[in-house]
Design a protein around this motif. Sequence first.
Motif, mmCIF file in Angstrom:
data_model
loop_
_atom_site.group_PDB
_atom_site.id
_atom_site.type_symbol
_atom_site.label_atom_id
_atom_site.label_comp_id
_atom_site.label_asym_id
_atom_site.label_seq_id
_atom_site.Cartn_x
_atom_site.Cartn_y
_atom_site.Cartn_z
ATOM 1 N N LYS A 31 15.515 -40.263 1.346
ATOM 2 C CA LYS A 31 14.683 -39.120 1.695
ATOM 3 C C LYS A 31 15.519 -37.842 1.760
ATOM 4 C CE LYS A 31 11.193 -41.425 4.611
ATOM 5 N NZ LYS A 31 10.611 -41.484 5.985
ATOM 6 N N THR A 32 14.868 -36.713 1.527
ATOM 7 C CA THR A 32 15.486 -35.429 1.800
ATOM 8 C C THR A 32 15.285 -35.088 3.279
ATOM 9 O OG1 THR A 32 13.461 -34.206 1.271
ATOM 10 C CG2 THR A 32 14.989 -34.658 -0.552
ATOM 11 N N GLN A 33 15.957 -34.046 3.743
ATOM 12 C CA GLN A 33 15.812 -33.656 5.143
ATOM 13 C C GLN A 33 14.378 -33.251 5.457
ATOM 14 O OE1 GLN A 33 18.431 -33.878 7.324
ATOM 15 N NE2 GLN A 33 16.969 -33.470 8.952
ATOM 16 N N SER A 34 13.734 -32.537 4.543
ATOM 17 C CA SER A 34 12.347 -32.121 4.771
ATOM 18 C C SER A 34 11.403 -33.317 4.799
ATOM 19 C CB SER A 34 11.916 -31.126 3.691
ATOM 20 O OG SER A 34 12.018 -31.710 2.394
ATOM 21 N N ALA A 51 20.164 -37.911 -3.754
ATOM 22 C CA ALA A 51 21.073 -36.796 -3.470
ATOM 23 C C ALA A 51 22.035 -37.139 -2.329
ATOM 24 C CB ALA A 51 20.263 -35.546 -3.128
ATOM 25 N N ASN A 52 21.555 -37.884 -1.335
ATOM 26 C CA ASN A 52 22.423 -38.249 -0.210
ATOM 27 C C ASN A 52 23.560 -39.157 -0.664
ATOM 28 O OD1 ASN A 52 20.708 -36.919 1.767
ATOM 29 N ND2 ASN A 52 19.270 -38.600 1.461
ATOM 30 N N SER A 228 29.483 -37.221 14.988
ATOM 31 C CA SER A 228 30.253 -36.541 16.026
ATOM 32 C C SER A 228 30.040 -35.041 16.043
ATOM 33 C CB SER A 228 31.754 -36.837 15.835
ATOM 34 O OG SER A 228 32.195 -36.379 14.563
ATOM 35 N N GLY A 229 29.355 -34.500 15.038
ATOM 36 C CA GLY A 229 29.180 -33.061 14.981
ATOM 37 C C GLY A 229 27.841 -32.610 15.542
ATOM 38 N N ILE A 230 27.609 -31.303 15.474
ATOM 39 C CA ILE A 230 26.350 -30.726 15.922
ATOM 40 C C ILE A 230 25.370 -30.754 14.753
ATOM 41 C CG2 ILE A 230 25.239 -28.638 16.803
ATOM 42 C CD1 ILE A 230 27.888 -27.881 18.067
ATOM 43 N N GLY A 231 24.154 -31.217 15.002
ATOM 44 C CA GLY A 231 23.179 -31.323 13.930
ATOM 45 C C GLY A 231 23.485 -32.493 13.018
ATOM 46 N N VAL A 232 23.220 -33.683 13.487
ATOM 47 C CA VAL A 232 23.564 -34.896 12.748
ATOM 48 C C VAL A 232 22.686 -35.022 11.508
ATOM 49 C CG1 VAL A 232 23.743 -37.396 12.873
ATOM 50 C CG2 VAL A 232 24.272 -35.999 14.881
ATOM 51 N N ASP A 233 23.314 -35.318 10.377
ATOM 52 C CA ASP A 233 22.584 -35.538 9.125
ATOM 53 C C ASP A 233 22.278 -37.030 9.024
ATOM 54 O OD1 ASP A 233 21.580 -35.706 6.577
ATOM 55 O OD2 ASP A 233 23.031 -34.305 5.717
ATOM 56 N N TYR A 234 21.081 -37.408 9.493
ATOM 57 C CA TYR A 234 20.730 -38.824 9.506
ATOM 58 C C TYR A 234 20.569 -39.371 8.084
ATOM 59 C CZ TYR A 234 19.934 -38.372 14.508
ATOM 60 O OH TYR A 234 20.108 -38.169 15.857
ATOM 61 N N ASN A 235 20.151 -38.529 7.158
ATOM 62 C CA ASN A 235 20.030 -38.975 5.780
ATOM 63 C C ASN A 235 21.384 -39.402 5.230
ATOM 64 O OD1 ASN A 235 18.040 -36.655 6.386
ATOM 65 N ND2 ASN A 235 17.046 -37.760 4.726
ATOM 66 N N LEU A 236 22.408 -38.600 5.538
ATOM 67 C CA LEU A 236 23.752 -38.918 5.061
ATOM 68 C C LEU A 236 24.296 -40.169 5.743
ATOM 69 C CD1 LEU A 236 25.408 -37.418 2.932
ATOM 70 C CD2 LEU A 236 26.737 -36.383 4.784
ATOM 71 N N MET A 237 24.028 -40.309 7.030
ATOM 72 C CA MET A 237 24.475 -41.495 7.745
ATOM 73 C C MET A 237 23.821 -42.759 7.192
ATOM 74 S SD MET A 237 24.673 -40.392 11.741
ATOM 75 C CE MET A 237 25.152 -42.075 12.141
ATOM 76 N N MET A 238 22.534 -42.680 6.921
ATOM 77 C CA MET A 238 21.841 -43.841 6.384
ATOM 78 C C MET A 238 22.267 -44.139 4.951
ATOM 79 S SD MET A 238 20.074 -45.128 8.808
ATOM 80 C CE MET A 238 21.471 -44.607 9.826
ATOM 81 N N ALA A 239 22.640 -43.108 4.200
ATOM 82 C CA ALA A 239 23.182 -43.339 2.857
ATOM 83 C C ALA A 239 24.494 -44.120 2.950
ATOM 84 C CB ALA A 239 23.401 -42.011 2.137
ATOM 85 N N GLY A 240 25.338 -43.749 3.922
ATOM 86 C CA GLY A 240 26.568 -44.515 4.140
ATOM 87 C C GLY A 240 26.289 -45.928 4.602
ATOM 88 N N GLY A 241 25.279 -46.057 5.475
ATOM 89 C CA GLY A 241 24.888 -47.398 5.908
ATOM 90 C C GLY A 241 24.381 -48.247 4.767
ATOM 91 N N LEU A 242 23.657 -47.628 3.840
ATOM 92 C CA LEU A 242 23.157 -48.364 2.681
ATOM 93 C C LEU A 242 24.301 -48.832 1.795
ATOM 94 C CD1 LEU A 242 20.821 -49.342 0.910
ATOM 95 C CD2 LEU A 242 20.722 -47.052 -0.102
ATOM 96 N N ILE A 243 25.292 -47.963 1.590
ATOM 97 C CA ILE A 243 26.460 -48.349 0.788
ATOM 98 C C ILE A 243 27.210 -49.500 1.459
ATOM 99 C CG2 ILE A 243 28.693 -47.554 -0.079
ATOM 100 C CD1 ILE A 243 27.448 -44.772 -0.355
ATOM 101 N N ALA A 244 27.321 -49.453 2.784
ATOM 102 C CA ALA A 244 27.998 -50.534 3.511
ATOM 103 C C ALA A 244 27.191 -51.820 3.486
ATOM 104 C CB ALA A 244 28.251 -50.099 4.956
#
Length: 269
Positions: A31-34, A51-52, A228-244
Amino acid sequence: MTKRILLYATLTLGAFVAVFPYLLVVLTALKTQSQLNATEPWVPGLPPTTANLTKLLGGEFPRYLLNTVVMTTLLTLGQLVFTTFAAYAFARLRFRGREVLFWLYVATMMVPSAVTMIPLFLIMRELHLVNTWYGLLAPYVLGTPYGIFLMRQFFRGLPAGLEEAARIDGAGPLKILTRILLPLCRPAIGTLTIITVISSWNSFLWPLIITSGDDTKVMTVALATLNSGIGVDYNLMMAGGLIALVPMIAIFIFFQKYIVRSVVLTGLK
């Protein structure tokens, strides 16, 4: 018929509950952020996007993925070699204090791993192994109590007459182990390999403590830093989780027969 319907309904519900978190990982990663903000988590984003994944793989993440592959490979090879030799010694070789030493070693499984993290870190710091591959691998590459216990029990279940016949023919302990016993231990070795690969691939706490640089950072730690940052990008985190997740799914698909056998073997032993 009613009992069977209830049984399959219960199993279906249990399977759905088990699979649902992984489904959310896949849907969120595509998904995109929107789309993430506009739809429910379990509703797929249309059209799906990669894209993620592209953004994540275009940065440092492939390096962390390679570090994880290297760590998993080295830990698995080390565990198979040293665990097998230690288990054979505890199962077949006779020496003073063998049983006491073995059960003292196995008793360490009762100690939570979190309790030993700080002492291990202090030891590695004194040896100047913090943020090095040696420090990352040293505590686990020489075998684990569970692996040694599993292999020892399997060795003890093999007929002793095989070794006696080999000794009569002039074979030494090393030849007996490598030429006679190991070919019979394929189920146990397969079980140990699967357990070690999965635990090493998902290892997080020790790599987080002992490593700090990109040269030794593994995938699980890299994924945690995305939060760990401000404004977590959940799409990017889940993309990493998918790769793992993909390698673990592949292992399950291609080695499910051995995984089921490992469950049976560990239950019986």
